[in-house]
Design a protein around this motif. Structure first.
Motif, PDB file in Angstrom:
ATOM      1  N   ILE A   1       0.845  -1.203   0.000  1.00 11.98           N
ATOM      2  CA  ILE A   1       0.000   0.000   0.000  1.00 11.98           C
ATOM      3  C   ILE A   1       0.877   1.248   0.000  1.00 11.98           C
ATOM      4  CG2 ILE A   1      -1.646   1.355   1.353  1.00 11.98           C
ATOM      5  CD1 ILE A   1      -2.910  -1.280   2.242  1.00 11.98           C
ATOM      6  N   GLY A   2       1.925   1.234   0.815  1.00 10.88           N
ATOM      7  CA  GLY A   2       2.843   2.372   0.865  1.00 10.88           C
ATOM      8  C   GLY A   2       3.539   2.616  -0.452  1.00 10.88           C
ATOM      9  N   ALA A   3       3.897   1.547  -1.158  1.00  6.59           N
ATOM     10  CA  ALA A   3       4.563   1.690  -2.447  1.00  6.59           C
ATOM     11  C   ALA A   3       3.627   2.348  -3.468  1.00  6.59           C
ATOM     12  CB  ALA A   3       5.019   0.320  -2.944  1.00  6.59           C
ATOM     13  N   VAL A   4       2.359   1.923  -3.485  1.00  6.59           N
ATOM     14  CA  VAL A   4       1.391   2.533  -4.401  1.00  6.59           C
ATOM     15  C   VAL A   4       1.172   3.994  -4.045  1.00  6.59           C
ATOM     16  CG1 VAL A   4      -1.018   2.485  -5.179  1.00  6.59           C
ATOM     17  CG2 VAL A   4       0.247   0.347  -4.918  1.00  6.59           C
ATOM     18  N   PHE A   5       1.096   4.286  -2.746  1.00  9.86           N
ATOM     19  CA  PHE A   5       0.928   5.678  -2.316  1.00  9.86           C
ATOM     20  C   PHE A   5       2.111   6.538  -2.766  1.00  9.86           C
ATOM     21  CE2 PHE A   5       1.859   9.043   0.748  1.00  9.86           C
ATOM     22  CZ  PHE A   5       0.699   9.791   0.650  1.00  9.86           C
ATOM     23  N   ASN A   6       3.308   6.028  -2.628  1.00  9.95           N
ATOM     24  CA  ASN A   6       4.498   6.771  -3.067  1.00  9.95           C
ATOM     25  C   ASN A   6       4.442   7.053  -4.568  1.00  9.95           C
ATOM     26  OD1 ASN A   6       5.845   7.144  -0.652  1.00  9.95           O
ATOM     27  ND2 ASN A   6       6.965   5.209  -0.783  1.00  9.95           N
ATOM     28  N   LEU A   7       4.055   6.042  -5.352  1.00 15.05           N
ATOM     29  CA  LEU A   7       3.988   6.233  -6.799  1.00 15.05           C
ATOM     30  C   LEU A   7       2.884   7.221  -7.177  1.00 15.05           C
ATOM     31  CD1 LEU A   7       4.600   2.648  -8.272  1.00 15.05           C
ATOM     32  CD2 LEU A   7       6.230   4.509  -7.904  1.00 15.05           C
ATOM     33  N   LEU A   8       1.793   7.218  -6.430  1.00 15.84           N
ATOM     34  CA  LEU A   8       0.742   8.214  -6.656  1.00 15.84           C
ATOM     35  C   LEU A   8       1.294   9.617  -6.453  1.00 15.84           C
ATOM     36  CD1 LEU A   8      -2.194   9.213  -6.997  1.00 15.84           C
ATOM     37  CD2 LEU A   8      -2.551   8.683  -4.572  1.00 15.84           C
ATOM     38  N   SER A   9       2.057   9.799  -5.398  1.00 18.07           N
ATOM     39  CA  SER A   9       2.654  11.108  -5.112  1.00 18.07           C
ATOM     40  C   SER A   9       3.650  11.506  -6.206  1.00 18.07           C
ATOM     41  CB  SER A   9       3.358  11.085  -3.743  1.00 18.07           C
ATOM     42  OG  SER A   9       2.442  10.761  -2.717  1.00 18.07           O
ATOM     43  N   VAL A  10       4.407  10.524  -6.691  1.00 16.78           N
ATOM     44  CA  VAL A  10       5.364  10.792  -7.768  1.00 16.78           C
ATOM     45  C   VAL A  10       4.631  11.234  -9.029  1.00 16.78           C
ATOM     46  CG1 VAL A  10       6.987   9.695  -9.366  1.00 16.78           C
ATOM     47  CG2 VAL A  10       7.202   9.301  -6.900  1.00 16.78           C
ATOM     48  N   GLU A  11       3.550  10.524  -9.380  1.00 17.88           N
ATOM     49  CA  GLU A  11       2.798  10.862 -10.597  1.00 17.88           C
ATOM     50  C   GLU A  11       2.229  12.276 -10.514  1.00 17.88           C
ATOM     51  OE1 GLU A  11       2.746   9.361 -13.368  1.00 17.88           O
ATOM     52  OE2 GLU A  11       3.780   7.549 -12.683  1.00 17.88           O
ATOM     53  N   GLU A  12       1.789  12.680  -9.331  1.00 17.74           N
ATOM     54  CA  GLU A  12       1.277  14.041  -9.185  1.00 17.74           C
ATOM     55  C   GLU A  12       2.376  15.067  -9.399  1.00 17.74           C
ATOM     56  OE1 GLU A  12      -2.461  13.168  -6.155  1.00 17.74           O
ATOM     57  OE2 GLU A  12      -0.563  13.882  -5.324  1.00 17.74           O
ATOM     58  N   SER A  13       3.566  14.763  -8.911  1.00 16.99           N
ATOM     59  CA  SER A  13       4.698  15.681  -9.117  1.00 16.99           C
ATOM     60  C   SER A  13       5.120  15.719 -10.580  1.00 16.99           C
ATOM     61  CB  SER A  13       5.882  15.255  -8.241  1.00 16.99           C
ATOM     62  OG  SER A  13       5.562  15.353  -6.872  1.00 16.99           O
ATOM     63  N   LEU A  14       5.013  14.580 -11.259  1.00 17.22           N
ATOM     64  CA  LEU A  14       5.407  14.524 -12.670  1.00 17.22           C
ATOM     65  C   LEU A  14       4.470  15.337 -13.558  1.00 17.22           C
ATOM     66  CD1 LEU A  14       6.431  10.761 -13.066  1.00 17.22           C
ATOM     67  CD2 LEU A  14       7.942  12.753 -13.058  1.00 17.22           C
ATOM     68  N   ARG A  15       3.329  15.749 -13.015  1.00 19.66           N
ATOM     69  CA  ARG A  15       2.400  16.588 -13.774  1.00 19.66           C
ATOM     70  C   ARG A  15       2.773  18.063 -13.706  1.00 19.66           C
ATOM     71  NH1 ARG A  15      -3.876  14.675 -13.049  1.00 19.66           N
ATOM     72  NH2 ARG A  15      -3.701  12.674 -14.127  1.00 19.66           N
ATOM     73  N   SER A  16       3.765  18.391 -12.926  1.00 17.78           N
ATOM     74  CA  SER A  16       4.147  19.790 -12.782  1.00 17.78           C
ATOM     75  C   SER A  16       4.826  20.277 -14.059  1.00 17.78           C
ATOM     76  CB  SER A  16       5.094  19.962 -11.590  1.00 17.78           C
ATOM     77  OG  SER A  16       6.351  19.363 -11.869  1.00 17.78           O
TER      78      SER A  16
ATOM     79  N   GLU B   1       2.964   6.642 -23.189  1.00 20.92           N
ATOM     80  CA  GLU B   1       2.449   5.276 -23.273  1.00 20.92           C
ATOM     81  C   GLU B   1       1.426   4.995 -22.170  1.00 20.92           C
ATOM     82  OE1 GLU B   1       5.488   2.351 -23.411  1.00 20.92           O
ATOM     83  OE2 GLU B   1       6.565   3.287 -25.086  1.00 20.92           O
ATOM     84  N   HIS B   2       1.574   5.649 -21.032  1.00 20.43           N
ATOM     85  CA  HIS B   2       0.670   5.421 -19.901  1.00 20.43           C
ATOM     86  C   HIS B   2       0.237   6.781 -19.341  1.00 20.43           C
ATOM     87  CE1 HIS B   2       1.845   1.191 -19.993  1.00 20.43           C
ATOM     88  NE2 HIS B   2       3.106   1.591 -20.027  1.00 20.43           N
ATOM     89  N   PRO B   3      -0.641   7.473 -20.044  1.00 22.46           N
ATOM     90  CA  PRO B   3      -0.998   8.843 -19.644  1.00 22.46           C
ATOM     91  C   PRO B   3      -1.860   8.927 -18.395  1.00 22.46           C
ATOM     92  CG  PRO B   3      -2.339   8.129 -21.497  1.00 22.46           C
ATOM     93  CD  PRO B   3      -1.311   7.061 -21.279  1.00 22.46           C
ATOM     94  N   ASN B   4      -2.450   7.811 -17.981  1.00 23.50           N
ATOM     95  CA  ASN B   4      -3.373   7.842 -16.834  1.00 23.50           C
ATOM     96  C   ASN B   4      -2.780   7.195 -15.586  1.00 23.50           C
ATOM     97  OD1 ASN B   4      -5.454   9.041 -18.440  1.00 23.50           O
ATOM     98  ND2 ASN B   4      -5.885   7.015 -19.306  1.00 23.50           N
ATOM     99  N   GLN B   5      -1.479   7.333 -15.419  1.00 29.68           N
ATOM    100  CA  GLN B   5      -0.815   6.662 -14.303  1.00 29.68           C
ATOM    101  C   GLN B   5      -1.337   7.136 -12.942  1.00 29.68           C
ATOM    102  OE1 GLN B   5       1.980   4.099 -14.208  1.00 29.68           O
ATOM    103  NE2 GLN B   5       0.589   3.803 -15.925  1.00 29.68           N
ATOM    104  N   ARG B   6      -1.594   8.437 -12.807  1.00 25.15           N
ATOM    105  CA  ARG B   6      -2.093   8.912 -11.512  1.00 25.15           C
ATOM    106  C   ARG B   6      -3.420   8.241 -11.174  1.00 25.15           C
ATOM    107  NH1 ARG B   6      -5.906  12.057  -9.390  1.00 25.15           N
ATOM    108  NH2 ARG B   6      -5.456  12.988  -7.341  1.00 25.15           N
ATOM    109  N   GLU B   7      -4.339   8.197 -12.121  1.00 26.54           N
ATOM    110  CA  GLU B   7      -5.654   7.605 -11.879  1.00 26.54           C
ATOM    111  C   GLU B   7      -5.529   6.114 -11.581  1.00 26.54           C
ATOM    112  OE1 GLU B   7      -4.914   9.757 -14.256  1.00 26.54           O
ATOM    113  OE2 GLU B   7      -6.100  11.436 -13.470  1.00 26.54           O
ATOM    114  N   ILE B   8      -4.603   5.442 -12.259  1.00 29.25           N
ATOM    115  CA  ILE B   8      -4.394   4.008 -12.017  1.00 29.25           C
ATOM    116  C   ILE B   8      -3.930   3.788 -10.581  1.00 29.25           C
ATOM    117  CG2 ILE B   8      -2.926   2.043 -12.603  1.00 29.25           C
ATOM    118  CD1 ILE B   8      -2.971   3.081 -15.515  1.00 29.25           C
ATOM    119  N   HIS B   9      -2.954   4.573 -10.139  1.00 33.02           N
ATOM    120  CA  HIS B   9      -2.443   4.411  -8.771  1.00 33.02           C
ATOM    121  C   HIS B   9      -3.494   4.822  -7.743  1.00 33.02           C
ATOM    122  CE1 HIS B   9       1.366   3.317 -10.333  1.00 33.02           C
ATOM    123  NE2 HIS B   9       1.750   4.530 -10.704  1.00 33.02           N
TER     124      HIS B   9
END
Length: 392
Positions: free
Chosen positions: A83-98, A108-116
């Motif tokens: 769960i923590g790993a998925v949460f970390n990746l969610l936070s990363v994806e949000e930062s990558l949108r900056s 190739e995977h434009p919806n990564q934030r929504e997936i996580h």
């Protein structure tokens, strides 16, 4: 970065990041790679790292997460680490949108934030809700804080249902023998203004938080737990948002203004320290709503509770700084101070303290606000059109 994770823990007394967060990473490759991914992101953001390191650890983390989910032992898929790993990746994806990463979007995977995000929701639900993640308090807190911050920024319900957690944590865990010393002045105003009992109950909870914060910030030997304080503030913020949604068509403008001001106040007194010039983006939607609510009230409604009006205007002015609403709040605060004979920052602070105040976080901001009021009065009176709320 770790010592400053709990915003109110400015003395860095908690060791949960070391014991629970980094401790989990030592024994789980998926969590470790997700953590290294966040570290690589931070290094890149400050100009010290290679962007490829972010994507390398992100890919490794995703492989490990999927292996855990597909393991015959279903507990691995919803473990703290996964769960923590998925949460970390969610936070990363949000930062990558900056904007910093605008040219490096993952096509190739434009919806990564929504997936996580969807994955996190489902994993927490399968685990039994946020309350069930009690074996790792810092992970539980991170999810609560993140969900609450998104709710405040959008003024919508949290993406993850926190009701189960709120029901067991609506009040902070005080050590034996500790009793918060709350001020009743604000509660008296609520009764005079005939504020709904459900909102008055939340006001009382806010006063408990204020008392705890004053003890925590003022006493290096305070027995209070900073994580409990931080969690309680988020719980209170969720409850205030919930109250606004449930009572949308039933509340008076004064109640609307009070509830929104409590929300802004709670966020502002428990958020991470920022420099004087920092703009508080998290408050901007709330500031717009507060201005609208105040504009719907009349001068006479505040005649018997002047300190409450000053308290709300001060919170609005302090937190709207840098936004389009800033000048309106300063102008209204100036008018109210003139109306009530307030001639200095010290006099204003004296009135604000009556309703409940956190000096450590807000006194300097009030002094800055007074400077803005003085400067406003010295300038030519080229204000925006005066609303019906203004003291004229």
């Amino acid at each position: 970065m770790a010592p400053s994770t709990i915003a109110v823990d400015f003395r860095h007394k908690s060791n949960l990041m070391r014991s629970d967060w980094f401790g989990t990473a030592i024994s789980n490759s998926g969590f470790m790679h997700s953590l290294l991914c966040t570290a690589a992101l931070h290094r890149y953001m400050v100009g010290k790292g290679d962007i490829n390191a972010i994507y390398f650890h992100k890919a490794k983390a995703i492989v490990a997460i999927n292996l855990a989910i597909s393991d015959p032992d279903q507990r691995l898929g919803i473990s703290d680490a996964n769960i923590g790993a998925v949460f970390n990746l969610l936070s990363v994806e949000e930062s990558l949108r900056s904007p910093v990463f605008e040219q490096r979007q993952d096509e190739e995977h434009p919806n990564q934030r929504e997936i996580h995000l969807n994955g996190l929701r489902e994993m927490v639900q399968l685990r039994g809700g946020l309350t069930a993640i009690n074996s790792n308090r810092i992970l539980q807190a991170f999810i609560l804080w993140h969900s609450t911050a998104h709710a405040i920024a959008s003024f919508e319900a949290p993406y993850l249902s926190t009701i189960d957690y709120i029901s067991t944590a609506s009040f902070p865990h005080h050590p034996p023998g500790y009793q918060p010393n709350i001020s009743n002045h604000l509660l008296d105003y609520c009764r005079k203004a005939q504020i709904k009992e459900t909102l008055t109950t939340l006001v009382e909870s806010a006063l408990v938080l204020i008392a705890d914060l004053n003890v925590w910030f003022g006493d290096p030997e305070s027995p209070l737990d900073p994580l409990d304080i931080q969690n309680f503030s988020c719980v209170l913020e969720c409850l205030l948002l919930q109250w606004l949604r449930k009572n949308e068509n039933l509340i008076s403008p004064l109640e609307d203004a009070l509830c929104v001001a409590l929300l802004i106040f709670t966020v502002r007194t428990t958020e991470a320290f920022q420099s004087r010039s920092s703009i508080h983006h998290l408050h901007f939607i709330a500031s717009k709503r507060l201005e609208k609510a105040l504009n719907a009230t009349s001068r006479g409604e505040w005649a018997f509770c002047p300190e409450l009006l000053l308290w709300i205007l001060a919170i609005g002015a302090i937190s709207a700084e840098g936004s389009d609403e800033s000048s309106w709040f300063v102008y209204q605060a100036s008018l109210a101070c003139s109306e009530f004979g307030i001639l200095s920052a010290e006099a204003l602070l004296g009135r604000l303290h009556l309703c409940g105040w956190v000096s450590f976080k807000l006194d300097e901001a009030v002094c800055d606000l007074w400077e803005r009021i003085v400067n406003l009065r010295l300038e030519d009176r080229k204000f925006r059109p005066i609303s019906s709320f203004a003291y004229t």
